[in-house]
Write a protein that holds these residues in place. Structure first.
Motif, PDB file in Angstrom:
ATOM      1  N   ASN A 126       0.821  -1.207   0.000  1.00  0.00           N
ATOM      2  CA  ASN A 126       0.000   0.000   0.000  1.00  0.00           C
ATOM      3  C   ASN A 126       0.859   1.262   0.000  1.00  0.00           C
ATOM      4  O   ASN A 126       0.542   2.238  -0.678  1.00  0.00           O
ATOM      5  CB  ASN A 126      -0.956   0.001   1.196  1.00  0.00           C
ATOM      6  N   TYR A 127       1.944   1.227   0.749  1.00  0.00           N
ATOM      7  CA  TYR A 127       2.859   2.372   0.768  1.00  0.00           C
ATOM      8  C   TYR A 127       3.459   2.599  -0.622  1.00  0.00           C
ATOM      9  O   TYR A 127       3.572   3.744  -1.077  1.00  0.00           O
ATOM     10  CB  TYR A 127       3.985   2.136   1.765  1.00  0.00           C
ATOM     11  N   GLU A 128       3.863   1.524  -1.272  1.00  0.00           N
ATOM     12  CA  GLU A 128       4.461   1.654  -2.607  1.00  0.00           C
ATOM     13  C   GLU A 128       3.462   2.215  -3.603  1.00  0.00           C
ATOM     14  O   GLU A 128       3.805   3.061  -4.437  1.00  0.00           O
ATOM     15  CB  GLU A 128       4.989   0.296  -3.079  1.00  0.00           C
ATOM     16  N   ARG A 129       2.222   1.744  -3.530  1.00  0.00           N
ATOM     17  CA  ARG A 129       1.196   2.245  -4.442  1.00  0.00           C
ATOM     18  C   ARG A 129       0.898   3.716  -4.178  1.00  0.00           C
ATOM     19  O   ARG A 129       0.718   4.512  -5.102  1.00  0.00           O
ATOM     20  CB  ARG A 129      -0.077   1.396  -4.322  1.00  0.00           C
ATOM     21  N   PHE A 130       0.833   4.082  -2.908  1.00  0.00           N
ATOM     22  CA  PHE A 130       0.579   5.481  -2.562  1.00  0.00           C
ATOM     23  C   PHE A 130       1.746   6.364  -3.010  1.00  0.00           C
ATOM     24  O   PHE A 130       1.539   7.436  -3.584  1.00  0.00           O
ATOM     25  CB  PHE A 130       0.346   5.620  -1.059  1.00  0.00           C
ATOM     26  N   ALA A 131       2.978   5.912  -2.758  1.00  0.00           N
ATOM     27  CA  ALA A 131       4.156   6.685  -3.160  1.00  0.00           C
ATOM     28  C   ALA A 131       4.167   6.899  -4.673  1.00  0.00           C
ATOM     29  O   ALA A 131       4.464   8.002  -5.155  1.00  0.00           O
ATOM     30  CB  ALA A 131       5.429   5.975  -2.710  1.00  0.00           C
ATOM     31  N   ALA A 132       3.820   5.850  -5.424  1.00  0.00           N
ATOM     32  CA  ALA A 132       3.781   5.967  -6.890  1.00  0.00           C
ATOM     33  C   ALA A 132       2.709   6.966  -7.326  1.00  0.00           C
ATOM     34  O   ALA A 132       2.930   7.789  -8.223  1.00  0.00           O
ATOM     35  CB  ALA A 132       3.524   4.601  -7.516  1.00  0.00           C
ATOM     36  N   ALA A 133       1.546   6.915  -6.672  1.00  0.00           N
ATOM     37  CA  ALA A 133       0.453   7.830  -7.017  1.00  0.00           C
ATOM     38  C   ALA A 133       0.832   9.279  -6.728  1.00  0.00           C
ATOM     39  O   ALA A 133       0.419  10.200  -7.438  1.00  0.00           O
ATOM     40  CB  ALA A 133      -0.814   7.456  -6.250  1.00  0.00           C
ATOM     41  N   MET A 134       1.636   9.487  -5.678  1.00  0.00           N
ATOM     42  CA  MET A 134       2.060  10.839  -5.297  1.00  0.00           C
ATOM     43  C   MET A 134       3.345  11.254  -6.012  1.00  0.00           C
ATOM     44  O   MET A 134       3.826  12.368  -5.834  1.00  0.00           O
ATOM     45  CB  MET A 134       2.282  10.916  -3.775  1.00  0.00           C
ATOM     46  N   GLU A 135       3.928  10.310  -6.775  1.00  0.00           N
ATOM     47  CA  GLU A 135       5.185  10.550  -7.494  1.00  0.00           C
ATOM     48  C   GLU A 135       6.295  10.976  -6.534  1.00  0.00           C
ATOM     49  O   GLU A 135       6.984  11.976  -6.735  1.00  0.00           O
ATOM     50  CB  GLU A 135       4.988  11.582  -8.611  1.00  0.00           C
ATOM     51  N   MET A 136       6.463  10.187  -5.475  1.00  0.00           N
ATOM     52  CA  MET A 136       7.535  10.456  -4.513  1.00  0.00           C
ATOM     53  C   MET A 136       8.184   9.145  -4.094  1.00  0.00           C
ATOM     54  O   MET A 136       7.645   8.064  -4.367  1.00  0.00           O
ATOM     55  CB  MET A 136       7.006  11.216  -3.295  1.00  0.00           C
ATOM     56  N   SER A 137       9.353   9.242  -3.477  1.00  0.00           N
ATOM     57  CA  SER A 137      10.055   8.046  -3.024  1.00  0.00           C
ATOM     58  C   SER A 137       9.317   7.431  -1.846  1.00  0.00           C
ATOM     59  O   SER A 137       8.502   8.088  -1.183  1.00  0.00           O
ATOM     60  CB  SER A 137      11.482   8.393  -2.606  1.00  0.00           C
ATOM     61  N   LEU A 138       9.639   6.179  -1.573  1.00  0.00           N
ATOM     62  CA  LEU A 138       9.000   5.476  -0.462  1.00  0.00           C
ATOM     63  C   LEU A 138       9.298   6.182   0.862  1.00  0.00           C
ATOM     64  O   LEU A 138       8.402   6.382   1.689  1.00  0.00           O
ATOM     65  CB  LEU A 138       9.497   4.027  -0.435  1.00  0.00           C
ATOM     66  N   ASP A 139      10.551   6.571   1.084  1.00  0.00           N
ATOM     67  CA  ASP A 139      10.913   7.244   2.336  1.00  0.00           C
ATOM     68  C   ASP A 139      10.219   8.593   2.456  1.00  0.00           C
ATOM     69  O   ASP A 139       9.784   8.984   3.550  1.00  0.00           O
ATOM     70  CB  ASP A 139      12.434   7.413   2.433  1.00  0.00           C
ATOM     71  N   ASP A 140      10.105   9.303   1.340  1.00  0.00           N
ATOM     72  CA  ASP A 140       9.395  10.587   1.379  1.00  0.00           C
ATOM     73  C   ASP A 140       7.920  10.379   1.686  1.00  0.00           C
ATOM     74  O   ASP A 140       7.298  11.178   2.406  1.00  0.00           O
ATOM     75  CB  ASP A 140       9.551  11.329   0.053  1.00  0.00           C
TER      76      ASP A 140
END
Length: 203
Positions: A126-140
Motif C-alpha cells: 500500500n505504501y508503494e502504491r501510494f508513493a507511486a500515485a504521489m510521485e515520490m520516493s517510499l521514504d518521502d
C-alpha cells in the motif's frame, strides 16, 4: 464546506482543527468528495480511523496483557508477550511480517510500514502504491503520511481507489465500513460520527 468550526464540532478533542482545513479542502476537491453526503461519510470514517485526526501513526506501544488480548495469534504465551511488551518496533515487525508485501520479522518491514495517515495505510504494498500515485520516493511518502496534508491525502487516495463515493451516495454506511476496516469494528462510533456530521452539514 470544510471549516474549523465543522471540525471542532465533530472532533472536540482535536487541538488544532485549523491545520486540517486546507488539506481536507484540497483532498476533497481532488477526489470528488464534493457533496454533503460524501463529506459526511468521509469525515465519519476517517475521523474514526484517526481518533478525530489526532493519531497519524499507529501506536504499537502495547503492554504484555494487551498483546495477549489483542494479538493472541502472534503472542500465544505470556513469556513471549513479555519479551515484546513496550517495544513498538519489535511488535510491529512481528504482527505485520510476511503479509501486505512486507518481509519477514527480521526485515523490520512490519514496523516501517505500520499504520500511518488519517486512514491508517498499512503494509509495504500500500505504501508503494501510494508513493507511486504521489510521485515520490517510499521514504518521502512515509514522512509525508505523518503530516496533516499527507495524512488527509492518503485517506482521499484510499477512498477513491476503493470507489467509496458510490457507497456514500447510496448511504450504504455498513458496506463502506467493511471496505475500510475489513469488518465492522467500531461501527457504533462511526455511525454516531456520521449522524453528527450530517446534522452539522445540514443534511
Amino acid at each position: 464546506m470544510i471549516t474549523a468550526s465543522l471540525l471542532r464540532g465533530l472532533f472536540p478533542a482535536l487541538p488544532n482543527p485549523e491545520a486540517f482545513v486546507a488539506p481536507l479542502t484540497k483532498v476533497c476537491a481532488k477526489y470528488g468528495i464534493n457533496t454533503k453526503a460524501r463529506l459526511a461519510a468521509f469525515l465519519a470514517q476517517v475521523g474514526h480511523e484517526s481518533g478525530g485526526f489526532r493519531y497519524l501513526k499507529e501506536n504499537l506501544n502495547y503492554s504484555s496483557d494487551a498483546l495477549l488480548r489483542v494479538f493472541p495469534k502472534y503472542f500465544p504465551t505470556r513469556a513471549l508477550a513479555e519479551s515484546y511488551a513496550r517495544k513498538p518496533a519489535k511488535i510491529g515487525s512481528r504482527i505485520y511480517a510476511n503479509r501486505m508485501g512486507n518481509g519477514d520479522e527480521a526485515s523490520g518491514d512490519g514496523y516501517k510500514f505500520c499504520g500511518r495517515g488519517a486512514i491508517q495505510l498499512t503494509g509495504r504494498q500500500n505504501y508503494e502504491r501510494f508513493a507511486a500515485a504521489m510521485e515520490m520516493s517510499l521514504d518521502d511518502a512515509i514522512a509525508y503520511l505523518e503530516t496533516p496534508e499527507g495524512a488527509c491525502m492518503s485517506a482521499g487516495w484510499f477512498w477513491a481507489d476503493n470507489a467509496l463515493n458510490a457507497l456514500a451516495d447510496r448511504g450504504d454506511f455498513v458496506t463502506l465500513t467493511r471496505r475500510i476496516n475489513g469488518g465492522t469494528n467500531g461501527l457504533a462510533d462511526r455511525q454516531a460520527l456520521y449522524a453528527k456530521a450530517k446534522r452539522l452539514l445540514g443534511i
